[in-house]
Each structure stands twice: as C-alpha cells, then as structure tokens.
Design a protein around this motif. Structure first.
Motif, mmCIF file in Angstrom:
data_model
loop_
_atom_site.group_PDB
_atom_site.id
_atom_site.type_symbol
_atom_site.label_atom_id
_atom_site.label_comp_id
_atom_site.label_asym_id
_atom_site.label_seq_id
_atom_site.Cartn_x
_atom_site.Cartn_y
_atom_site.Cartn_z
ATOM 1 N N ARG A 139 6.109 -18.122 61.031
ATOM 2 C CA ARG A 139 7.412 -18.176 60.313
ATOM 3 C C ARG A 139 8.738 -17.813 60.883
ATOM 4 N NH1 ARG A 139 7.912 -21.610 56.841
ATOM 5 N NH2 ARG A 139 9.203 -21.212 54.897
ATOM 6 N N GLY A 140 9.600 -18.868 60.928
ATOM 7 C CA GLY A 140 10.918 -18.500 61.679
ATOM 8 C C GLY A 140 11.025 -18.774 63.172
ATOM 9 N N LYS A 141 9.860 -18.890 63.536
ATOM 10 C CA LYS A 141 9.801 -18.952 65.082
ATOM 11 C C LYS A 141 10.359 -20.812 65.628
ATOM 12 C CE LYS A 141 7.285 -15.179 65.663
ATOM 13 N NZ LYS A 141 7.806 -14.181 66.280
ATOM 14 N N ALA A 142 10.891 -20.489 66.807
ATOM 15 C CA ALA A 142 11.408 -21.846 67.501
ATOM 16 C C ALA A 142 10.107 -22.632 67.788
ATOM 17 C CB ALA A 142 12.205 -21.429 68.863
ATOM 18 N N PRO A 143 10.182 -23.854 68.078
ATOM 19 C CA PRO A 143 9.006 -24.815 68.280
ATOM 20 C C PRO A 143 8.280 -24.436 69.429
ATOM 21 C CG PRO A 143 11.056 -26.143 67.493
ATOM 22 C CD PRO A 143 11.527 -24.545 67.851
ATOM 23 N N ALA A 144 9.137 -24.005 70.477
ATOM 24 C CA ALA A 144 8.516 -23.611 71.798
ATOM 25 C C ALA A 144 7.376 -22.353 71.681
ATOM 26 C CB ALA A 144 9.649 -23.093 72.879
ATOM 27 N N TRP A 145 7.493 -21.639 70.631
ATOM 28 C CA TRP A 145 6.654 -20.724 70.195
ATOM 29 C C TRP A 145 5.185 -21.309 69.879
ATOM 30 C CZ3 TRP A 145 3.414 -18.892 66.239
ATOM 31 C CH2 TRP A 145 2.945 -17.680 66.416
ATOM 32 N N PHE A 146 5.256 -22.609 69.315
ATOM 33 C CA PHE A 146 4.180 -23.220 69.215
ATOM 34 C C PHE A 146 3.200 -24.076 70.067
ATOM 35 C CE2 PHE A 146 6.758 -22.883 65.139
ATOM 36 C CZ PHE A 146 5.785 -22.060 64.278
ATOM 37 N N ASP A 147 3.889 -23.901 71.245
ATOM 38 C CA ASP A 147 3.468 -25.001 72.404
ATOM 39 C C ASP A 147 2.046 -24.670 72.626
ATOM 40 O OD1 ASP A 147 3.905 -26.620 74.490
ATOM 41 O OD2 ASP A 147 3.963 -25.117 76.009
ATOM 42 N N LYS A 148 1.294 -23.542 73.087
ATOM 43 C CA LYS A 148 -0.007 -23.375 73.244
ATOM 44 C C LYS A 148 -0.954 -23.951 72.121
ATOM 45 C CE LYS A 148 -3.616 -20.206 75.018
ATOM 46 N NZ LYS A 148 -3.836 -19.084 75.452
ATOM 47 N N PRO A 149 -0.632 -23.546 70.979
ATOM 48 C CA PRO A 149 -1.764 -24.199 69.731
ATOM 49 C C PRO A 149 -1.645 -25.548 69.477
ATOM 50 C CG PRO A 149 -0.216 -22.272 68.902
ATOM 51 C CD PRO A 149 0.202 -22.425 70.272
ATOM 52 N N ASN A 170 12.630 -32.132 64.040
ATOM 53 C CA ASN A 170 13.398 -31.509 62.638
ATOM 54 C C ASN A 170 12.290 -31.152 61.782
ATOM 55 O OD1 ASN A 170 16.148 -31.709 63.552
ATOM 56 N ND2 ASN A 170 16.431 -33.847 62.806
ATOM 57 N N ASP A 171 11.140 -31.911 61.485
ATOM 58 C CA ASP A 171 10.162 -31.811 60.571
ATOM 59 C C ASP A 171 9.271 -30.335 61.001
ATOM 60 O OD1 ASP A 171 10.672 -34.057 59.438
ATOM 61 O OD2 ASP A 171 9.053 -35.132 60.173
ATOM 62 N N VAL A 172 9.410 -30.086 62.273
ATOM 63 C CA VAL A 172 8.818 -28.932 62.915
ATOM 64 C C VAL A 172 9.735 -27.965 62.361
ATOM 65 C CG1 VAL A 172 8.227 -27.608 65.113
ATOM 66 C CG2 VAL A 172 7.444 -29.976 64.924
ATOM 67 N N LEU A 173 11.028 -27.940 62.769
ATOM 68 C CA LEU A 173 11.889 -26.887 62.338
ATOM 69 C C LEU A 173 11.683 -26.420 60.972
ATOM 70 C CD1 LEU A 173 15.318 -27.868 64.257
ATOM 71 C CD2 LEU A 173 13.666 -25.848 64.795
ATOM 72 N N ALA A 174 11.548 -27.599 60.172
ATOM 73 C CA ALA A 174 11.726 -27.389 58.466
ATOM 74 C C ALA A 174 10.445 -26.654 58.214
ATOM 75 C CB ALA A 174 11.669 -28.692 57.951
ATOM 76 N N VAL A 175 9.158 -27.301 58.643
ATOM 77 C CA VAL A 175 7.859 -26.456 58.602
ATOM 78 C C VAL A 175 8.092 -25.091 58.908
ATOM 79 C CG1 VAL A 175 5.397 -26.589 59.143
ATOM 80 C CG2 VAL A 175 6.457 -28.620 58.581
ATOM 81 N N SER A 176 8.406 -24.656 59.911
ATOM 82 C CA SER A 176 8.545 -23.469 60.335
ATOM 83 C C SER A 176 9.541 -22.401 59.823
ATOM 84 C CB SER A 176 8.823 -23.500 62.102
ATOM 85 O OG SER A 176 9.938 -23.723 62.406
ATOM 86 N N GLY A 177 10.346 -22.836 58.837
ATOM 87 C CA GLY A 177 10.911 -22.172 58.117
ATOM 88 C C GLY A 177 12.723 -22.218 58.294
ATOM 89 N N HIS A 178 13.020 -23.366 59.105
ATOM 90 C CA HIS A 178 14.369 -23.142 59.798
ATOM 91 C C HIS A 178 15.120 -24.635 58.828
ATOM 92 C CE1 HIS A 178 14.489 -20.823 63.213
ATOM 93 N NE2 HIS A 178 13.045 -21.441 63.277
#
Length: 128
Positions: A60-70, A5-13
C-alpha cells in the motif's frame, strides 16, 4: 500509460497527483508480450499481482518499481486472477509446483519447461 495509472490507483496513489515513475510497467508489458500474453491478459496479471500485494498491506502506497519482482514472477509462471481458492486442489498444487520449477530454473540457469508440458508430466507422476 493507462496501465501505469491503474497500477498507481490500485497501490493507493492518485494518478493525477502521483510523481512515482511508471516506466517499469512498460517493461512488464514487454516481458509479457515476449511470453505470448495479450494486452488484456498481461494487464490482468499485473493488476492482480499489485492488488494482492496491497491487500496484504505490504504494498500500500508503494511505487510501481516496488512490485517488480512479484510481477515478473507472476508473468513468468502464468499466474492470473483465477489462481484463487475456486480452483481444484490439484490445479493449485500444479501451479505452486510450476512456480517452484521456474524459480529453480532461474537460479540454476536452466531452461524452464512450458506450463502445458510441466502440467502433463505432473499429472502423470501424481496419477493414482
């Protein structure tokens, strides 16, 4: 679930309304745990990586899976929020060199050196 949920909040959801799956966060935590991270330090690395990507505008606005590689790279290299400009130049150079070492080892299926060993060797090579 809380870190997801924190990842979602940080990414703009809005975590209460978001339908984006956060299961990838469990894998990040498992990877971090296997490398010896505590829950608090793993959380810091994950959220700081997501936050940096979102500040640049690309995440911004991406799903958590988008951040997988970084996030996986940040966990593998041990980069945390303290990798900002307040570090001495040589510390940033060592971290950059270590990141390159980890990527090279991954691409060539070689075993990577522990960070402490790499840092000691780097300082020995670059001693003036």
């Amino acid at each position: 679930m809380k870190i997801g949920n924190d990842v979602l909040a940080v990414s703009g959801h809005n975590p209460a309304n978001a339908m984006a799956p956060t299961g990838v966060v469990r894998q990040w935590l498992a990877d971090a745990r296997s490398m010896g991270y505590s829950l608090a330090s793993a959380r810091e690395v994950i959220l700081e990586t997501v936050k940096r990507r979102c500040e640049r505008g690309s995440g911004r606005g991406k799903a958590p899976a988008w951040f997988d590689k970084p996030v996986r790279e940040a966990i593998a290299t041990g980069c945390t929020a303290s990798t900002g400009p307040e570090l001495p130049v040589d510390a940033r150079a060592i971290q950059d060199a270590y990141r390159d070492h980890v990527v090279w080892c991954s691409n060539h299926r070689e075993k990577r050196k522990p960070y402490k060993q790499f840092e000691a060797e780097w300082r020995e090579r670059h001693a003036a």
